[in-house]
Design a protein around this motif. Structure first.
Motif, PDB file in Angstrom:
ATOM      1  N   GLY A   9       0.415 -25.071 -14.567  1.00  0.00           N
ATOM      2  CA  GLY A   9       1.750 -24.477 -14.729  1.00  0.00           C
ATOM      3  C   GLY A   9       1.946 -24.019 -16.163  1.00  0.00           C
ATOM      4  N   ASN A  10       2.212 -22.731 -16.333  1.00  0.00           N
ATOM      5  CA  ASN A  10       2.518 -22.175 -17.653  1.00  0.00           C
ATOM      6  C   ASN A  10       4.030 -22.062 -17.756  1.00  0.00           C
ATOM      7  OD1 ASN A  10       2.822 -20.669 -19.958  1.00  0.00           O
ATOM      8  ND2 ASN A  10       1.882 -18.806 -19.140  1.00  0.00           N
ATOM      9  N   TRP A  11       4.617 -23.005 -18.468  1.00  0.00           N
ATOM     10  CA  TRP A  11       6.092 -23.050 -18.531  1.00  0.00           C
ATOM     11  C   TRP A  11       6.666 -21.986 -19.481  1.00  0.00           C
ATOM     12  CZ3 TRP A  11       7.202 -29.100 -18.821  1.00  0.00           C
ATOM     13  CH2 TRP A  11       6.737 -29.687 -17.640  1.00  0.00           C
ATOM     14  N   LYS A  12       5.800 -21.337 -20.241  1.00  0.00           N
ATOM     15  CA  LYS A  12       6.209 -20.283 -21.194  1.00  0.00           C
ATOM     16  C   LYS A  12       7.316 -20.801 -22.126  1.00  0.00           C
ATOM     17  CE  LYS A  12       4.804 -16.851 -17.852  1.00  0.00           C
ATOM     18  NZ  LYS A  12       4.814 -15.463 -17.446  1.00  0.00           N
ATOM     19  N   MET A  13       8.246 -19.938 -22.561  1.00  0.00           N
ATOM     20  CA  MET A  13       9.298 -20.372 -23.489  1.00  0.00           C
ATOM     21  C   MET A  13      10.558 -20.704 -22.686  1.00  0.00           C
ATOM     22  SD  MET A  13      10.439 -18.483 -27.014  1.00  0.00           S
ATOM     23  CE  MET A  13      11.664 -17.383 -26.327  1.00  0.00           C
ATOM     24  N   GLY A  95      -5.220 -15.998 -24.870  1.00  0.00           N
ATOM     25  CA  GLY A  95      -5.290 -14.596 -24.473  1.00  0.00           C
ATOM     26  C   GLY A  95      -4.411 -14.259 -23.281  1.00  0.00           C
ATOM     27  N   HIS A  96      -3.318 -15.010 -23.099  1.00  0.00           N
ATOM     28  CA  HIS A  96      -2.379 -14.652 -22.030  1.00  0.00           C
ATOM     29  C   HIS A  96      -1.893 -13.222 -22.258  1.00  0.00           C
ATOM     30  CE1 HIS A  96       1.255 -14.557 -19.596  1.00  0.00           C
ATOM     31  NE2 HIS A  96       0.706 -15.532 -18.896  1.00  0.00           N
ATOM     32  N   SER A  97      -1.609 -12.517 -21.184  1.00  0.00           N
ATOM     33  CA  SER A  97      -1.249 -11.098 -21.343  1.00  0.00           C
ATOM     34  C   SER A  97       0.007 -10.923 -22.189  1.00  0.00           C
ATOM     35  CB  SER A  97      -1.075 -10.431 -19.987  1.00  0.00           C
ATOM     36  OG  SER A  97       0.125 -10.837 -19.402  1.00  0.00           O
ATOM     37  N   TYR A 167      -7.955 -14.831 -14.073  1.00  0.00           N
ATOM     38  CA  TYR A 167      -7.739 -13.401 -13.827  1.00  0.00           C
ATOM     39  C   TYR A 167      -6.268 -13.206 -13.512  1.00  0.00           C
ATOM     40  CZ  TYR A 167      -7.269  -8.967 -11.458  1.00  0.00           C
ATOM     41  OH  TYR A 167      -6.806  -7.725 -11.088  1.00  0.00           O
ATOM     42  N   GLU A 168      -5.581 -12.503 -14.410  1.00  0.00           N
ATOM     43  CA  GLU A 168      -4.154 -12.272 -14.250  1.00  0.00           C
ATOM     44  C   GLU A 168      -3.851 -10.785 -14.414  1.00  0.00           C
ATOM     45  OE1 GLU A 168      -1.779 -16.080 -14.985  1.00  0.00           O
ATOM     46  OE2 GLU A 168      -1.934 -15.057 -16.895  1.00  0.00           O
ATOM     47  N   PRO A 169      -3.787 -10.047 -13.293  1.00  0.00           N
ATOM     48  CA  PRO A 169      -3.417  -8.635 -13.426  1.00  0.00           C
ATOM     49  C   PRO A 169      -2.019  -8.535 -14.054  1.00  0.00           C
ATOM     50  CG  PRO A 169      -3.490  -9.334 -11.092  1.00  0.00           C
ATOM     51  CD  PRO A 169      -3.976 -10.477 -11.911  1.00  0.00           C
ATOM     52  N   ALA A 172       1.093  -7.988 -12.093  1.00  0.00           N
ATOM     53  CA  ALA A 172       1.514  -9.017 -11.132  1.00  0.00           C
ATOM     54  C   ALA A 172       2.223 -10.192 -11.811  1.00  0.00           C
ATOM     55  CB  ALA A 172       0.299  -9.528 -10.354  1.00  0.00           C
ATOM     56  N   ILE A 173       2.254 -10.195 -13.134  1.00  0.00           N
ATOM     57  CA  ILE A 173       2.818 -11.354 -13.836  1.00  0.00           C
ATOM     58  C   ILE A 173       4.329 -11.232 -13.944  1.00  0.00           C
ATOM     59  CG2 ILE A 173       2.868 -12.634 -16.014  1.00  0.00           C
ATOM     60  CD1 ILE A 173      -0.044 -11.939 -16.384  1.00  0.00           C
ATOM     61  N   GLY A 174       5.020 -12.163 -13.302  1.00  0.00           N
ATOM     62  CA  GLY A 174       6.474 -12.221 -13.377  1.00  0.00           C
ATOM     63  C   GLY A 174       7.166 -11.070 -12.675  1.00  0.00           C
ATOM     64  N   THR A 175       6.448 -10.337 -11.856  1.00  0.00           N
ATOM     65  CA  THR A 175       7.022  -9.147 -11.223  1.00  0.00           C
ATOM     66  C   THR A 175       7.313  -9.348  -9.741  1.00  0.00           C
ATOM     67  OG1 THR A 175       4.802  -8.356 -10.686  1.00  0.00           O
ATOM     68  CG2 THR A 175       5.751  -7.575 -12.756  1.00  0.00           C
ATOM     69  N   GLY A 212      -3.886 -15.637 -11.391  1.00  0.00           N
ATOM     70  CA  GLY A 212      -2.487 -15.784 -11.811  1.00  0.00           C
ATOM     71  C   GLY A 212      -1.750 -14.478 -11.650  1.00  0.00           C
ATOM     72  N   GLY A 213      -0.481 -14.568 -11.240  1.00  0.00           N
ATOM     73  CA  GLY A 213       0.344 -13.377 -11.058  1.00  0.00           C
ATOM     74  C   GLY A 213       1.185 -13.530  -9.817  1.00  0.00           C
ATOM     75  N   SER A 214       2.432 -14.022 -10.027  1.00  0.00           N
ATOM     76  CA  SER A 214       3.398 -14.170  -8.932  1.00  0.00           C
ATOM     77  C   SER A 214       2.887 -15.059  -7.787  1.00  0.00           C
ATOM     78  CB  SER A 214       3.832 -12.800  -8.409  1.00  0.00           C
ATOM     79  OG  SER A 214       4.514 -12.085  -9.437  1.00  0.00           O
ATOM     80  N   VAL A 215       2.138 -16.107  -8.134  1.00  0.00           N
ATOM     81  CA  VAL A 215       1.714 -17.053  -7.090  1.00  0.00           C
ATOM     82  C   VAL A 215       2.923 -17.913  -6.704  1.00  0.00           C
ATOM     83  CG1 VAL A 215       0.143 -18.933  -6.463  1.00  0.00           C
ATOM     84  CG2 VAL A 215      -0.639 -17.121  -7.997  1.00  0.00           C
ATOM     85  N   ALA A 232      -5.056 -21.696  -9.606  1.00  0.00           N
ATOM     86  CA  ALA A 232      -4.029 -20.724  -9.980  1.00  0.00           C
ATOM     87  C   ALA A 232      -3.416 -21.082 -11.321  1.00  0.00           C
ATOM     88  CB  ALA A 232      -2.939 -20.684  -8.909  1.00  0.00           C
ATOM     89  N   LEU A 233      -3.081 -20.036 -12.086  1.00  0.00           N
ATOM     90  CA  LEU A 233      -2.263 -20.205 -13.287  1.00  0.00           C
ATOM     91  C   LEU A 233      -0.891 -19.686 -12.872  1.00  0.00           C
ATOM     92  CD1 LEU A 233      -2.015 -21.014 -16.229  1.00  0.00           C
ATOM     93  CD2 LEU A 233      -2.914 -18.797 -16.899  1.00  0.00           C
ATOM     94  N   VAL A 234       0.089 -20.578 -12.921  1.00  0.00           N
ATOM     95  CA  VAL A 234       1.386 -20.288 -12.308  1.00  0.00           C
ATOM     96  C   VAL A 234       2.475 -20.238 -13.376  1.00  0.00           C
ATOM     97  CG1 VAL A 234       3.009 -21.029 -10.528  1.00  0.00           C
ATOM     98  CG2 VAL A 234       0.580 -21.647 -10.323  1.00  0.00           C
ATOM     99  N   GLY A 235       3.235 -19.150 -13.421  1.00  0.00           N
ATOM    100  CA  GLY A 235       4.341 -19.042 -14.358  1.00  0.00           C
ATOM    101  C   GLY A 235       5.637 -19.497 -13.708  1.00  0.00           C
ATOM    102  N   GLY A 236       6.414 -18.546 -13.227  1.00  0.00           N
ATOM    103  CA  GLY A 236       7.754 -18.813 -12.693  1.00  0.00           C
ATOM    104  C   GLY A 236       7.838 -19.979 -11.715  1.00  0.00           C
ATOM    105  N   ALA A 237       6.921 -20.021 -10.761  1.00  0.00           N
ATOM    106  CA  ALA A 237       7.006 -21.051  -9.726  1.00  0.00           C
ATOM    107  C   ALA A 237       6.613 -22.446 -10.246  1.00  0.00           C
ATOM    108  CB  ALA A 237       6.122 -20.668  -8.530  1.00  0.00           C
TER     109      ALA A 237
HETATM  110  C1  PEP Z   1       1.624 -16.374 -15.950  1.00  0.00           C
HETATM  111  O1  PEP Z   1       2.443 -16.202 -16.822  1.00  0.00           O
HETATM  112  O2  PEP Z   1       0.502 -16.835 -16.246  1.00  0.00           O
HETATM  113  C2  PEP Z   1       2.007 -16.041 -14.597  1.00  0.00           C
HETATM  114  C3  PEP Z   1       1.061 -15.925 -13.712  1.00  0.00           C
HETATM  115  O3  PEP Z   1       3.330 -15.857 -14.351  1.00  0.00           O
HETATM  116  P1  PEP Z   1       4.041 -15.665 -12.887  1.00  0.00           P
HETATM  117  O4  PEP Z   1       3.445 -16.727 -12.001  1.00  0.00           O
HETATM  118  O5  PEP Z   1       5.483 -15.891 -13.155  1.00  0.00           O
HETATM  119  O6  PEP Z   1       3.700 -14.303 -12.439  1.00  0.00           O
END
Ligand code: PEP
Length: 253
Positions: A9-13, A95-97, A167-169, A172-175, A212-215, A232-237
């Motif tokens: 889980g990538n909790w970001k800021m 190297g996160h996008s 691999y994080e297109p 697809a990230i946060g979209t 990773g990307g909107s999982v 998976a690398l997961v942001g929002g969820a």
């Molecule tokens: C991320 O920031 O690495 C990511 C995948 O974000 P999200 O799951 O919100 O698209």
């Protein structure tokens, strides 16, 4: 040897101290009944200490979202790999996008960080991924190859085994726009091919490659069942324990 899937889980800021501790507690509690999958949470730097105390001794590993490549010195505002180890980190996202595209990080800078992380005993989660423009121009695999070669330059086979590739297109990230399992599998397969070309087949089969990307819990299982997707690398969820654990439930083991 089967690769153990890693759901991180990538909790970001996001979150404040109380919310970070509460989320970590909920994940630890629910993770107690999970086996065969590795879990990690990556809070903001300032909450690594308090979240680290919650996850210590549990099935949930601690990761950071960034670091600086120098070991110490006059680098105002930066955090070193050994500082992250000191707080109990096992992983560091590099190297996160958002760091590449908002903060201007280059493959060369990321590569320095990867070497410093490995030297300190951390496992870097190294992100690669194309923008929508690059995908539409048919450049996806070329971009992935360039980032692979640049960010992961100069690593021995032994070092490479400790790296997780994500691999994080970017599109697809946060979209909410998730890659199809076929689109993701194609790039994961290509990354494994690049590993085999540079090292050997055995090493390529051992390195974990996350998507990773909107999982979300609704799309996780289909992605995670692909042969070359190892987590998976997961942001929002990842900011809601139930959603994060819903994704974990889709992992293969
Ligand atoms: C991320 O920031 O690495 C990511 C995948 O974000 P999200 O799951 O919100 O698209």
């Amino acid at each position: 040897m089967a690769r153990v899937q890693l759901i991180a889980g990538n909790w970001k800021m996001n979150l404040d101290r109380a919310a970070a501790v509460a989320l970590a507690k909920a994940v630890v509690e629910q993770a107690a009944s999970v086996s065969g999958v590795e879990l990690a949470v990556c809070p903001p730097f300032v909450y690594l200490d308090c979240v680290g105390k919650v996850v210590a001794g549990s099935a949930v590993a601690l990761g950071a979202q960034n670091m600086y490549h120098q070991p110490n010195g006059a680098y105002t505002g930066e955090v070193s790999a050994s500082m992250l180890c000191d707080l109990g980190c096992k992983y560091v996202i590099l190297g996160h996008s958002e760091r590449r595209h908002i903060l201007g990080e280059t493959d060369q800078q990321i590569n320095k960080k990867v070497h410093a992380a490995l030297a300190a005993g951390l496992s870097p989660i190294v992100c690669v991924g194309e923008t929508l423009e690059e995908r539409e121009a048919g450049r996806t695999l070329a971009v992935i190859r360039e980032q692979f070669e640049g960010s992961l330059a100069g690593l021995s086979a032994e070092q490479m085994q400790k790296v997780v590739i994500a691999y994080e297109p970017v599109w697809a990230i946060g979209t909410g726009k998730v890659a199809t399992p076929q689109q993701a599998q194609e790039v994961h397969g290509e990354l494994r091919k690049l590993l085999a070309e540079r090292y050997n087949h055995q090493l390529a089969e051992a390195v974990r490659i996350q998507y990773g990307g909107s999982v979300k819990p609704e799309n996780a299982a289909e992605l995670l069942q692909q042969p070359d997707i190892d987590g998976a690398l997961v942001g929002g969820a990842s900011l809601k324990a139930d959603q994060f654990m819903g994704i974990v439930a889709g992992a293969k083991f």
